[in-house]
Design a protein around this motif. Structure first.
Motif, PDB file in Angstrom:
ATOM      1  N   THR A  31       7.325   4.527   3.512  1.00  0.00           N
ATOM      2  CA  THR A  31       7.215   5.142   4.877  1.00  0.00           C
ATOM      3  C   THR A  31       7.512   4.338   6.613  1.00  0.00           C
ATOM      4  O   THR A  31       6.970   4.998   7.490  1.00  0.00           O
ATOM      5  N   THR A 387      -4.953   9.324  -1.185  1.00  0.00           N
ATOM      6  CA  THR A 387      -3.761   8.807  -2.565  1.00  0.00           C
ATOM      7  C   THR A 387      -2.728  10.376  -2.873  1.00  0.00           C
ATOM      8  O   THR A 387      -1.659  10.120  -2.685  1.00  0.00           O
ATOM      9  N   VAL A 388      -3.614  11.503  -2.319  1.00  0.00           N
ATOM     10  CA  VAL A 388      -3.563  13.254  -2.786  1.00  0.00           C
ATOM     11  C   VAL A 388      -2.575  12.866  -1.590  1.00  0.00           C
ATOM     12  O   VAL A 388      -0.896  13.664  -2.447  1.00  0.00           O
ATOM     13  N   TRP A 389      -2.676  13.123  -0.661  1.00  0.00           N
ATOM     14  CA  TRP A 389      -2.333  13.312   0.216  1.00  0.00           C
ATOM     15  C   TRP A 389      -1.208  11.986   0.323  1.00  0.00           C
ATOM     16  O   TRP A 389       0.055  13.579   0.919  1.00  0.00           O
ATOM     17  N   THR A 390      -0.773  11.133   0.330  1.00  0.00           N
ATOM     18  CA  THR A 390       0.220  10.134   0.658  1.00  0.00           C
ATOM     19  C   THR A 390       1.528  10.470  -0.723  1.00  0.00           C
ATOM     20  O   THR A 390       2.727  10.170  -0.553  1.00  0.00           O
ATOM     21  N   ARG A 391       0.803  10.959  -1.538  1.00  0.00           N
ATOM     22  CA  ARG A 391       2.087  11.488  -2.588  1.00  0.00           C
ATOM     23  C   ARG A 391       2.671  13.018  -2.326  1.00  0.00           C
ATOM     24  O   ARG A 391       4.069  12.706  -2.925  1.00  0.00           O
ATOM     25  N   HIS A 392       2.392  13.452  -1.598  1.00  0.00           N
ATOM     26  CA  HIS A 392       3.455  14.419  -0.796  1.00  0.00           C
ATOM     27  C   HIS A 392       3.743  14.314   0.716  1.00  0.00           C
ATOM     28  O   HIS A 392       4.220  15.310   0.946  1.00  0.00           O
ATOM     29  N   PHE A 393       3.319  13.864   1.477  1.00  0.00           N
ATOM     30  CA  PHE A 393       3.012  13.583   2.824  1.00  0.00           C
ATOM     31  C   PHE A 393       3.525  12.363   3.081  1.00  0.00           C
ATOM     32  O   PHE A 393       2.835  11.518   3.077  1.00  0.00           O
ATOM     33  N   ARG A 394       4.427  11.917   4.442  1.00  0.00           N
ATOM     34  CA  ARG A 394       4.544  10.834   5.019  1.00  0.00           C
ATOM     35  C   ARG A 394       3.433  10.596   5.978  1.00  0.00           C
ATOM     36  O   ARG A 394       3.459   9.448   6.068  1.00  0.00           O
ATOM     37  N   HIS A 400       0.174  13.451  11.203  1.00  0.00           N
ATOM     38  CA  HIS A 400       1.603  14.219  12.172  1.00  0.00           C
ATOM     39  C   HIS A 400       1.071  15.455  13.231  1.00  0.00           C
ATOM     40  O   HIS A 400       2.168  15.252  14.220  1.00  0.00           O
TER      41      HIS A 400
END
Length: 413
Positions: A31, A387-394, A400
């Motif tokens: 990040t 946790t789920v979100w940050t696995r796919h998005f910065r 954002h």
């Protein structure tokens, strides 16, 4: 420091150059931010969850003690890390200059305006939470002129602010209570008319997070961001400084309340708390009910806006930051276990706003059944989603959108 490839003589074989070991995750995370800082920010957000939906600390016992630790100190840590973020945006370790510097300044201004608007929108929901975001936005603007200063200079400014500004705020608040000039200012404040609040008067002086005193936390965070946090010696010094400030803040308040004649009795008589003797460290002392006696300047309760409280809360925040960064550098297993908390820190704005919306939907702890169960549900949901979100998005969803809102700054020449 740059690496130089070893020279190879013609006709002589040479083993391949040794590849440098990958840097620790805390130094160059994907990040682009320190993992330890995100971990600390996650703890700050979850600490505010505890303050807003957790059980009342007056329940006592180990759980009450832990919950009381979060009161005020979590929001102070949040503010200190905001100062750290400002330096990240405007250039770390060296501040941007020229066109890049002007663009960074515009980005901060845009962020400030958006955060203030978002804060007032959340305040309009009429929850019992004192929303920090509008204060947060104005704090960014207040300290922006300091972004090029060195760590040493920022430390001096933060210390001077902690020593002087609480006394100034006390005098201003006494003047407000004793006259009607503040009403005149509010009546002519367009921000007050638009938001239905006391506008800049509330943000600067009368609110729960007055800019006049809370800027010390953000300036301290800017100073921390100017340090080389990859050095163990720096982290040790930061931790020692935090411990010393906490001792001076809370210990100094305890001594003052016991040594100054009648100070403790005066504070107890002026507040509605269940534990008046806790004024040197805890919000359980309660809130002022009828005026503000001068002896109030001797307390260190987290939201008291006194020199002792600022020193103590800053000390705790520095110690937490040092511990989190050190853990990210030296305890990778622990950091992996804390990944959900770090993820909350990476999506801090989203996590904060969603918990306000959830409170608006289901109510505060008095209305939702067992408060501890509510806190666990809020915490578990935030960590899972983050946790789920940050696995796919910065960036988090609101992070954002905030980043997108600042893109026009690129047009600044």
């Amino acid at each position: 420091m740059s690496e130089h490839a070893p020279s190879v003589l013609p006709g002589r074989s040479s083993p391949p150059p040794r590849q440098p070991e990958p840097p620790p995750a805390s130094r160059t995370p994907s990040t682009g931010r320190l993992v330890g800082i995100d971990l600390a920010r996650g703890l700050a957000v979850l600490g505010m969850y505890a303050a807003h939906v957790g059980p009342d600390p007056t329940m006592g016992g180990p759980l009450g003690f832990v919950l009381e630790l979060a009161r005020g100190r979590a929001s102070a840590l949040f503010a200190l890390l905001a100062g750290f973020s400002l330096v990240l945006i405007t250039g770390r370790p060296h501040p941007h200059t020229g066109r890049a510097g002007r663009q960074a300044v515009v980005r901060i201004v845009i962020r400030s305006v958006v955060l203030m608007a978002l804060g007032f929108a959340l305040t309009a929901l009429n929850t019992d939470v004192d929303v920090i975001l509008s204060f947060y936005g104005l704090l960014f603007l207040a300290i922006l002129p300091l972004y090029r200063l060195s760590a040493r200079t920022l430390v001096v400014i933060a210390a001077a602010g902690a020593l002087v500004l609480p006394q100034l705020l006390y005098v201003i608040r006494q003047s407000i209570e004793g006259g009607d000039w503040a009403d005149t200012v509010v009546a002519g404040d367009p921000l007050a008319r638009i938001t239905g609040t006391d506008g800049f008067m509330e943000l600067l002086f009368t609110g729960e997070y007055p800019v006049l005193t809370w800027m010390s936390f953000m300036v301290a965070g800017m100073a921390v961001a100017r340090l080389d946090l990859t050095r163990g010696r720096t982290l040790a010094q930061l931790s020692c400084a935090g411990g010393a400030l906490a001792l001076i803040g809370y210990g100094g308040s305890w001594l003052a309340l016991h040594l100054v004649p009648h100070a403790g009795d005066t504070v107890a008589a002026a507040t509605d708390g269940a534990s008046p003797g806790s004024a040197w460290w805890s919000d359980t002392v309660g809130y002022l009910t009828d005026g503000t006696p001068a002896d109030w300047l001797l307390v260190a309760a987290p939201h008291s806006q006194t020199t002792f409280s600022i020193l103590g809360n800053t000390g705790v925040a520095l110690a937490v930051v040092a511990a989190c960064v050190a853990a990210a550098d030296r305890l990778p297993r622990l950091v992996r276990l804390a990944t959900p908390v770090t993820a909350v820190g990476m999506t801090a704005l989203t996590a904060y706003v969603l918990h306000i919306l959830a409170i608006r939907a289901v109510g505060m702890r008095e209305e939702t059944g067992p408060a501890l169960l509510s806190l666990l549900l809020f915490t578990a949901t935030a960590m899972l989603l983050a946790t789920v979100w940050t696995r796919h998005f910065r960036r988090g969803p609101l992070e954002h959108l905030l980043h997108t809102a600042t893109l026009p700054a690129r047009r600044v020449g």
